[in-house]
Design an enzyme around this catalytic site. Structure first.
Site, PDB file in Angstrom:
ATOM      1  N   ARG A 135      43.533  22.719  42.722  1.00  0.00           N
ATOM      2  CA  ARG A 135      44.877  23.303  42.662  1.00  0.00           C
ATOM      3  C   ARG A 135      45.430  23.504  44.077  1.00  0.00           C
ATOM      4  O   ARG A 135      46.612  23.249  44.327  1.00  0.00           O
ATOM      5  CB  ARG A 135      44.860  24.637  41.906  1.00  0.00           C
TER       6      ARG A 135
ATOM      7  N   CYS B 286      46.263  33.896  45.013  1.00  0.00           N
ATOM      8  CA  CYS B 286      45.678  33.000  44.005  1.00  0.00           C
ATOM      9  C   CYS B 286      46.834  32.469  43.171  1.00  0.00           C
ATOM     10  O   CYS B 286      47.900  32.162  43.694  1.00  0.00           O
ATOM     11  CB  CYS B 286      44.640  33.734  43.173  1.00  0.00           C
TER      12      CYS B 286
END
Length: 283
Positions: free
Chosen positions: A180, A238
């Site tokens: 990611r 995050c």
């Protein structure tokens, strides 16, 4: 003060004269949440069995506000958060221990919120419920009302501009999975990639195969290899500010203070004016 507690030490303290308030924050992110569906909140599992005396806390409703411009898990309204903690029996003068189903993310979110709002004694059960060796209970406790009044800290919290600046002046860690960060896949947010200047530091590398934190010296060595040195200003983000809290907790275990960008990538990537970096390098 230690940020984590072992299951054996928790058992001893629960049997002692000043047992901690125990919070069960079982929760797991659902990819479907991006489509408006709720995450798994663990309430049914709590009802089926929890550490005796534990009070259930709902991450989505009590540890975060409604998703919006602040990201998927923005800060909760502090008056509502304080009321939820008092209902759970939290007082400023009583220690608190938080646990979840073992991943540690949700427990870390509760730990971070309580610490950031001024509670002096909060720890996370290392390894979560799977580490607990005692019996479980289906009895729902009715704790006496606590007295905790949250007062937000002057430091420890980043907004988008602060995260962007820290990525250049200090060390900004991206706690998501490496793919990611690199922008190879993005299952939830509108854009893949990372904040320019951020360093990839997947939070799952802070724990061993048993889900417990690596020893403090190993964590310290890991963060040093990622660019953290004595005196470094450190921040973490995050996807939505949950797994990053776990990384802030890992840094605390290593003796390294760090700030949390609560809006995280869910907020950053929703603003088309924000730059996006892709690939394995911070850029």
């Amino acid at each position: 003060m230690n940020a984590i507690i072992s299951a054996s030490d928790l058992a001893s303290q629960l049997a002692g004269e000043n047992p901690p308030v125990l919070l069960d924050v079982r929760w797991q992110l659902s990819v479907a949440k991006a489509a408006g569906e709720p995450s798994f909140d663990g309430r049914a599992e709590y009802a089926a069995g929890h550490i005796p005396g534990a009070v259930f806390v709902d991450l989505d409703r009590e540890l975060a506000a409604t998703p919006g411009t602040g990201g998927r898990h923005p800060l909760p309204d502090l008056a509502e958060f304080g009321a939820a903690m008092r209902r759970a029996g939290v007082s400023s003068g009583t220690p608190v221990v938080v646990y979840d189903g073992g991943q540690g993310w949700a427990a870390a979110r509760a730990w971070w919120l309580l610490r950031w709002t001024g509670h002096p004694d909060v720890r996370v059960l290392d390894g979560g419920l799977p580490a607990w060796q005692g019996g479980l209970s289906t009895e729902v406790p009715e704790p006496a009302e606590g007295d905790f009044e949250p007062v937000p800290g002057a430091t420890g919290l980043l907004d988008a501009d602060g995260a962007a600046a820290l990525a250049r002046s200090g060390v900004l860690l991206d706690a998501r999975a490496g793919e990611r960060y690199r922008g190879e896949v993005e299952p939830i947010d509108p854009v893949g990639g990372h904040i320019p200047g951020a360093v990839s530091a997947p939070t799952n590398e802070n724990v061993g195969a048993d889900g417990r934190f690596l020893p403090a010296e190993e964590l310290g060595a890991r963060f040093k290899a990622l660019g953290v040195s004595d005196g470094s200003e450190v921040g973490v983000y995050c996807g939505s500010g949950v797994s990053a809290a776990h990384e802030v907790l890992a840094l605390a275990v290593a003796g390294i203070p760090a700030a949390l960008y609560v809006g995280s990538w869910s907020q950053w990537s929703s603003d088309p004016s924000r730059p996006v970096a892709v690939g394995p390098e911070p850029q």
